[in-house]
Design a protein around this motif. Structure first.
Motif, PDB file in Angstrom:
ATOM      1  N   ARG A 180       0.826  -1.210   0.000  1.00 21.07           N
ATOM      2  CA  ARG A 180       0.000   0.000   0.000  1.00 21.07           C
ATOM      3  C   ARG A 180       0.858   1.257   0.000  1.00 21.07           C
ATOM      4  O   ARG A 180       0.443   2.305  -0.523  1.00 21.07           O
ATOM      5  N   ALA A 181       2.052   1.187   0.583  1.00 20.05           N
ATOM      6  CA  ALA A 181       2.945   2.344   0.640  1.00 20.05           C
ATOM      7  C   ALA A 181       3.643   2.602  -0.694  1.00 20.05           C
ATOM      8  O   ALA A 181       4.275   3.647  -0.861  1.00 20.05           O
ATOM      9  N   GLY A 182       3.569   1.648  -1.609  1.00 20.38           N
ATOM     10  CA  GLY A 182       4.181   1.841  -2.910  1.00 20.38           C
ATOM     11  C   GLY A 182       5.584   1.298  -3.046  1.00 20.38           C
ATOM     12  O   GLY A 182       6.310   1.673  -3.973  1.00 20.38           O
ATOM     13  N   VAL A 183       5.983   0.391  -2.144  1.00 21.96           N
ATOM     14  CA  VAL A 183       7.276  -0.276  -2.316  1.00 21.96           C
ATOM     15  C   VAL A 183       7.248  -1.046  -3.633  1.00 21.96           C
ATOM     16  O   VAL A 183       6.257  -1.712  -3.962  1.00 21.96           O
ATOM     17  N   GLY A 184       8.344  -0.975  -4.385  1.00 23.09           N
ATOM     18  CA  GLY A 184       8.331  -1.489  -5.750  1.00 23.09           C
ATOM     19  C   GLY A 184       8.384  -2.993  -5.894  1.00 23.09           C
ATOM     20  O   GLY A 184       7.713  -3.560  -6.759  1.00 23.09           O
ATOM     21  N   ARG A 185       9.184  -3.645  -5.053  1.00 20.67           N
ATOM     22  CA  ARG A 185       9.369  -5.093  -5.185  1.00 20.67           C
ATOM     23  C   ARG A 185       9.341  -5.753  -3.805  1.00 20.67           C
ATOM     24  O   ARG A 185      10.010  -5.300  -2.868  1.00 20.67           O
ATOM     25  N   LEU A 186       8.602  -6.843  -3.713  1.00 24.52           N
ATOM     26  CA  LEU A 186       8.554  -7.644  -2.500  1.00 24.52           C
ATOM     27  C   LEU A 186       8.989  -9.065  -2.826  1.00 24.52           C
ATOM     28  O   LEU A 186       8.529  -9.650  -3.812  1.00 24.52           O
ATOM     29  N   ILE A 187       9.872  -9.604  -2.003  1.00 27.19           N
ATOM     30  CA  ILE A 187      10.281 -11.008  -2.094  1.00 27.19           C
ATOM     31  C   ILE A 187       9.559 -11.750  -0.982  1.00 27.19           C
ATOM     32  O   ILE A 187       9.742 -11.445   0.206  1.00 27.19           O
ATOM     33  N   LEU A 188       8.718 -12.705  -1.329  1.00 26.80           N
ATOM     34  CA  LEU A 188       7.905 -13.450  -0.366  1.00 26.80           C
ATOM     35  C   LEU A 188       8.445 -14.864  -0.221  1.00 26.80           C
ATOM     36  O   LEU A 188       8.545 -15.593  -1.211  1.00 26.80           O
ATOM     37  N   ILE A 189       8.765 -15.254   1.021  1.00 30.15           N
ATOM     38  CA  ILE A 189       9.377 -16.561   1.261  1.00 30.15           C
ATOM     39  C   ILE A 189       8.587 -17.318   2.322  1.00 30.15           C
ATOM     40  O   ILE A 189       8.442 -16.857   3.455  1.00 30.15           O
ATOM     41  N   ASP A 190       8.072 -18.473   1.956  1.00 33.06           N
ATOM     42  CA  ASP A 190       7.359 -19.351   2.890  1.00 33.06           C
ATOM     43  C   ASP A 190       7.094 -20.667   2.170  1.00 33.06           C
ATOM     44  O   ASP A 190       7.012 -20.690   0.938  1.00 33.06           O
ATOM     45  N   PHE A 191       6.944 -21.739   2.928  1.00 37.35           N
ATOM     46  CA  PHE A 191       6.646 -23.032   2.307  1.00 37.35           C
ATOM     47  C   PHE A 191       5.331 -23.616   2.808  1.00 37.35           C
ATOM     48  O   PHE A 191       4.923 -24.700   2.381  1.00 37.35           O
ATOM     49  N   ASP A 192       4.630 -22.900   3.701  1.00 33.15           N
ATOM     50  CA  ASP A 192       3.384 -23.390   4.277  1.00 33.15           C
ATOM     51  C   ASP A 192       2.195 -23.111   3.380  1.00 33.15           C
ATOM     52  O   ASP A 192       2.247 -22.265   2.483  1.00 33.15           O
ATOM     53  N   LYS A 193       1.097 -23.805   3.695  1.00 38.34           N
ATOM     54  CA  LYS A 193      -0.186 -23.555   3.050  1.00 38.34           C
ATOM     55  C   LYS A 193      -1.125 -22.858   4.031  1.00 38.34           C
ATOM     56  O   LYS A 193      -0.959 -22.942   5.248  1.00 38.34           O
ATOM     57  N   VAL A 194      -2.108 -22.159   3.504  1.00 41.28           N
ATOM     58  CA  VAL A 194      -3.092 -21.460   4.321  1.00 41.28           C
ATOM     59  C   VAL A 194      -3.977 -22.482   5.028  1.00 41.28           C
ATOM     60  O   VAL A 194      -4.509 -23.406   4.401  1.00 41.28           O
TER      61      VAL A 194
END
Length: 213
Positions: A49-63
């Motif tokens: 929402r703040a406008g950060v350009g790139r996010l790296i998302l790391i996780d191996f779990d399921k919802v």
């Protein structure tokens, strides 16, 4: 009628709210989020929402159903990998955000590969062992990177004891530093989100070159 604003329209709105110079810094930055639970999913939403350009998302779990009361997922996403579900949700919020996903467990052998392109690293794990691994690895092997970790957001204690502390020049710690879900005091969505907001806000302050907690 569902009309998505153009990139120019969304960027103009942020420029008008926060100033073009600051938004340039956000837009040109990359933040890695390690763990996409109550902390990580809320950090990601705030930064998107703040406008950060790139996010790296790391996780191996399921919802899981037990995640839904404090994590940024929908009931319809139960059973999906968190990386994929969160990436989809973020794209609804910020359609021009670049999202890089790694559906794998981060460890001492691969953390450098996964985090090498990040300006800021947010530690958002549940377990103490994973937290310690990431913090120790980054501090030892990537001392030039900014690291924002969390400790203590469980229970229903006052929100006013959750804080951000600057531990070293490149290491920050958010939380009350005391409460532990292992003490069977529960996890309240509001308090978890508060700690996540501390982490996200510290990331934005660092990008704005304001380094004091």
């Amino acid at each position: 009628m569902n009309i998505i604003p153009t990139l120019e329209e969304m960027r103009s709105a942020l420029d008008n709210r926060n100033g073009k110079s600051l938004q340039d810094k956000f837009a040109n930055s990359t933040v890695a989020i390690c763990g996409l639970g109550g902390l990580g999913s809320n950090i990601a939403v705030a930064l998107a929402r703040a406008g950060v350009g790139r996010l790296i998302l790391i996780d191996f779990d399921k919802v899981e159903v037990s995640n839904l009361h404090r994590q940024q997922y929908k009931a319809s996403q139960t059973g999906c990998f968190k990386t994929e579900a969160l990436a989809a949700n973020l794209k609804e919020i910020a359609p021009y955000l670049t999202v890089i996903t790694h559906t794998r467990q981060i460890d001492e052998n691969n953390f450098n590969e996964l985090l090498c392109n990040a300006d800021i690293i947010c530690e958002a794990f549940d377990g103490a062992e994973a937290k310690a691994m990431l913090v120790n690895s980054v501090l030892e092997k990537m001392p030039e990177r900014y690291l924002i970790a969390a400790s203590g957001m469980a229970g229903i204690d006052s929100a006013n004891v959750v804080r951000t502390r600057r531990i070293t020049d490149h290491f920050y710690l958010c939380g009350d530093e005391v409460s532990d879900v292992e003490d069977n005091i529960g996890l309240m969505s509001s308090r978890v989100m508060l700690c996540a907001a501390h982490q996200a806000h510290m990331a934005l302050r660092i990008l704005a070159e304001k380094y004091e907690a």
